[in-house]
Scaffold this active site. Structure first.
Site, PDB file in Angstrom:
ATOM      1  N   ILE A  31      16.345 -15.080  12.207  1.00 30.68           N
ATOM      2  CA  ILE A  31      17.412 -14.360  11.485  1.00 30.68           C
ATOM      3  C   ILE A  31      17.245 -12.854  11.625  1.00 30.68           C
ATOM      4  O   ILE A  31      18.178 -12.135  11.942  1.00 30.68           O
ATOM      5  CB  ILE A  31      17.434 -14.731   9.981  1.00 30.68           C
ATOM      6  CG1 ILE A  31      17.834 -16.197   9.781  1.00 30.68           C
ATOM      7  CG2 ILE A  31      18.407 -13.822   9.225  1.00 30.68           C
ATOM      8  CD1 ILE A  31      17.850 -16.635   8.322  1.00 30.68           C
ATOM      9  N   GLY A  32      16.046 -12.354  11.366  1.00 32.20           N
ATOM     10  CA  GLY A  32      15.866 -10.899  11.418  1.00 32.20           C
ATOM     11  C   GLY A  32      14.441 -10.513  11.090  1.00 32.20           C
ATOM     12  O   GLY A  32      13.563 -11.364  10.919  1.00 32.20           O
ATOM     13  N   GLY A  34      11.905  -7.858   8.705  1.00 33.45           N
ATOM     14  CA  GLY A  34      11.787  -6.909   7.601  1.00 33.45           C
ATOM     15  C   GLY A  34      10.669  -5.922   7.886  1.00 33.45           C
ATOM     16  O   GLY A  34      10.124  -5.895   8.990  1.00 33.45           O
ATOM     17  N   ALA A  35      10.300  -5.141   6.879  1.00 35.72           N
ATOM     18  CA  ALA A  35       9.266  -4.113   7.049  1.00 35.72           C
ATOM     19  C   ALA A  35       7.935  -4.748   7.441  1.00 35.72           C
ATOM     20  O   ALA A  35       7.189  -4.199   8.241  1.00 35.72           O
ATOM     21  CB  ALA A  35       9.115  -3.321   5.761  1.00 35.72           C
ATOM     22  N   GLY A  37       7.438  -8.388   8.185  1.00 35.96           N
ATOM     23  CA  GLY A  37       7.515  -9.800   8.522  1.00 35.96           C
ATOM     24  C   GLY A  37       8.863 -10.216   9.068  1.00 35.96           C
ATOM     25  O   GLY A  37       9.828  -9.460   9.030  1.00 35.96           O
ATOM     26  N   VAL A  39      12.066 -13.102   9.359  1.00 32.37           N
ATOM     27  CA  VAL A  39      12.793 -14.104   8.574  1.00 32.37           C
ATOM     28  C   VAL A  39      13.445 -15.094   9.533  1.00 32.37           C
ATOM     29  O   VAL A  39      14.075 -14.698  10.516  1.00 32.37           O
ATOM     30  CB  VAL A  39      13.877 -13.454   7.682  1.00 32.37           C
ATOM     31  CG1 VAL A  39      14.524 -14.508   6.786  1.00 32.37           C
ATOM     32  CG2 VAL A  39      13.284 -12.339   6.828  1.00 32.37           C
ATOM     33  N   LYS A  54      10.584 -16.440   4.933  1.00 34.91           N
ATOM     34  CA  LYS A  54      10.153 -15.074   5.233  1.00 34.91           C
ATOM     35  C   LYS A  54       8.649 -15.118   5.473  1.00 34.91           C
ATOM     36  O   LYS A  54       7.891 -15.548   4.598  1.00 34.91           O
ATOM     37  CB  LYS A  54      10.509 -14.218   4.008  1.00 34.91           C
ATOM     38  CG  LYS A  54      10.281 -12.752   4.148  1.00 34.91           C
ATOM     39  CD  LYS A  54      11.143 -11.947   3.154  1.00 34.91           C
ATOM     40  CE  LYS A  54      10.697 -12.081   1.708  1.00 34.91           C
ATOM     41  NZ  LYS A  54      11.373 -11.129   0.805  1.00 34.91           N
ATOM     42  N   ASP A 149      15.657  -0.597  -6.207  1.00 31.08           N
ATOM     43  CA  ASP A 149      16.049  -0.486  -4.798  1.00 31.08           C
ATOM     44  C   ASP A 149      17.336  -1.264  -4.532  1.00 31.08           C
ATOM     45  O   ASP A 149      17.458  -1.958  -3.520  1.00 31.08           O
ATOM     46  CB  ASP A 149      14.911  -0.970  -3.894  1.00 31.08           C
ATOM     47  CG  ASP A 149      15.063  -0.495  -2.440  1.00 31.08           C
ATOM     48  OD1 ASP A 149      15.827   0.470  -2.200  1.00 31.08           O
ATOM     49  OD2 ASP A 149      14.432  -1.089  -1.553  1.00 31.08           O
TER      50      ASP A 149
END
Length: 360
Positions: A31-32, A34-35, A37, A39, A54, A149
């Protein structure tokens, strides 16, 4: 059975990364990132649905450990339709072997950031999304937690327009007594959604900072572009004052920090830009609520319960179906000061309940 067949095959690889989540979770799809790790989506062979997983590898860095522990601690205690939950956590059976943590959550098709890049939202969609954001935030604030955030990419959406707030890695317990700090200390949350007091004299430990972020998100839903896209934090402040106009004397008085107050006094006078000039096609009730959220003075900013009761959200407002947390949230200790080894122990303990044969 697919799970049994896959069990002997060893961990799946995704884009060169090991994803060790079998035999329960199979058929991984990227999927994508992150900072800290990756996903993926995966098939849950027990519940027969696709889920999001994740992979987090935080243990080299104190800050990543802190964020991971905060997120896990909070999400395991929260239960709300508009907040992403944790369905399962996979990690090694011993602390020595634990290099990664896999967090399993509901699979949501997209997020508000991606949606706003491609779609112009109708007033009905804006109203429904805003209602769900505030409904989730009411629960968060009732637990005495600040998200800190909130931004479009942290609002997950599915095809039926359900919205869930995610990413509690920067969350804190509200602490109005310790909110005062110096001038312009760097703050971690995404700059464009930051309340002006954070640039001036506050640590962002009061609930009003989340309301400001929601106001920025509403403005972005109305126009498909961020309202205050500052390049650095003084520029951020200038963007804000360029629309809100110069703060009143009363608003300046609430800025304890003299250096910050004098900076504002040194700026040329600016007039407020009328909201209907910025958003000529917007619903007038939406703009009235926007005005109450994007208020310079945090003490005058609308609170989450009042925002839910605003006429713009009238068709959805139902206090009996807007639950609050059972008890205020407490961190037993301040995580900021703990070494990463201690944080790793705490993450290991916090995730134990998902281990096979766990007895509390």
């Amino acid at each position: 059975m697919a799970a049994a067949a896959a069990a002997g095959a060893g961990p799946e690889m995704v884009r060169g990364q090991v994803f060790d989540v079998g035999p329960r979770y199979t058929n991984l799809s990227y999927i994508g990132e992150g900072a800290y790790g990756m996903v993926c989506s995966a098939y849950d062979n027990v519940n027969k649905v696709r889920v999001a997983i994740k992979k987090i590898s935080p243990f080299e860095h104190q800050t990543y450990c802190q964020r991971t522990l905060r997120e896990i601690k909070i999400l395991l205690r929260f239960r709300h339709e508009n907040i992403i939950g944790i369905n399962d956590i996979i990690r090694a059976p011993t602390i020595e072997q634990m290099k990664d943590v896999y967090i399993v959550q509901d699979l949501m098709e997209t997020d508000l950031y991606k949606l706003l890049k491609t779609q112009h939202l109708s007033n009905d969609h804006i109203c429904y999304f805003l209602y769900q954001i505030l409904r989730g935030l009411k629960y968060i604030h009732s637990a005495n937690v600040l998200h800190r955030d909130l931004k479009p990419s942290n609002l997950l959406l599915n095809t039926t327009c359900d919205l869930k707030i995610c990413d509690f890695g920067l969350a804190r317990v509200a602490d109005p007594d310790h909110d005062h700090t110096g001038f312009l200390t760097e703050y971690v949350a995404t700059r464009w959604y930051r309340a002006p007091e954070i640039m001036l004299n506050s640590k962002g430990y009061t609930k009003s900072i989340d309301i400001w972020s929601v106001g920025c998100i509403l403005a972005e839903m109305l126009s498909n572009r961020p309202i205050f896209p500052g390049k650095h934090y003084l520029d951020q402040l200038n963007h804000i004052l360029g629309i809100l106009g110069s703060p009143s004397q009363e608003d300046l008085n609430c800025i304890i920090n003299l250096k910050a107050r004098n900076y504002l006094l040194s700026l040329p006078h600016k007039n407020k830009v009328p909201w209907n000039r910025l958003f000529p096609n917007a619903d007038s009730k939406a703009l009235d609520l926007l005005d109450k959220m994007l208020t310079f003075n945090p003490h005058k900013r609308i609170e989450v319960e009042q925002a839910l009761a605003h006429p713009y959200l009238e068709q959805y407002y139902d206090p009996s179906d807007e639950p609050v947390a059972e008890a205020p949230f407490k961190f037993d200790m301040e995580l900021d000061d703990l070494p990463k080894e201690k944080l790793k122990e705490l993450i290991f303990e916090e995730t134990a309940r998902f281990q096979p044969g766990y007895r509390s």
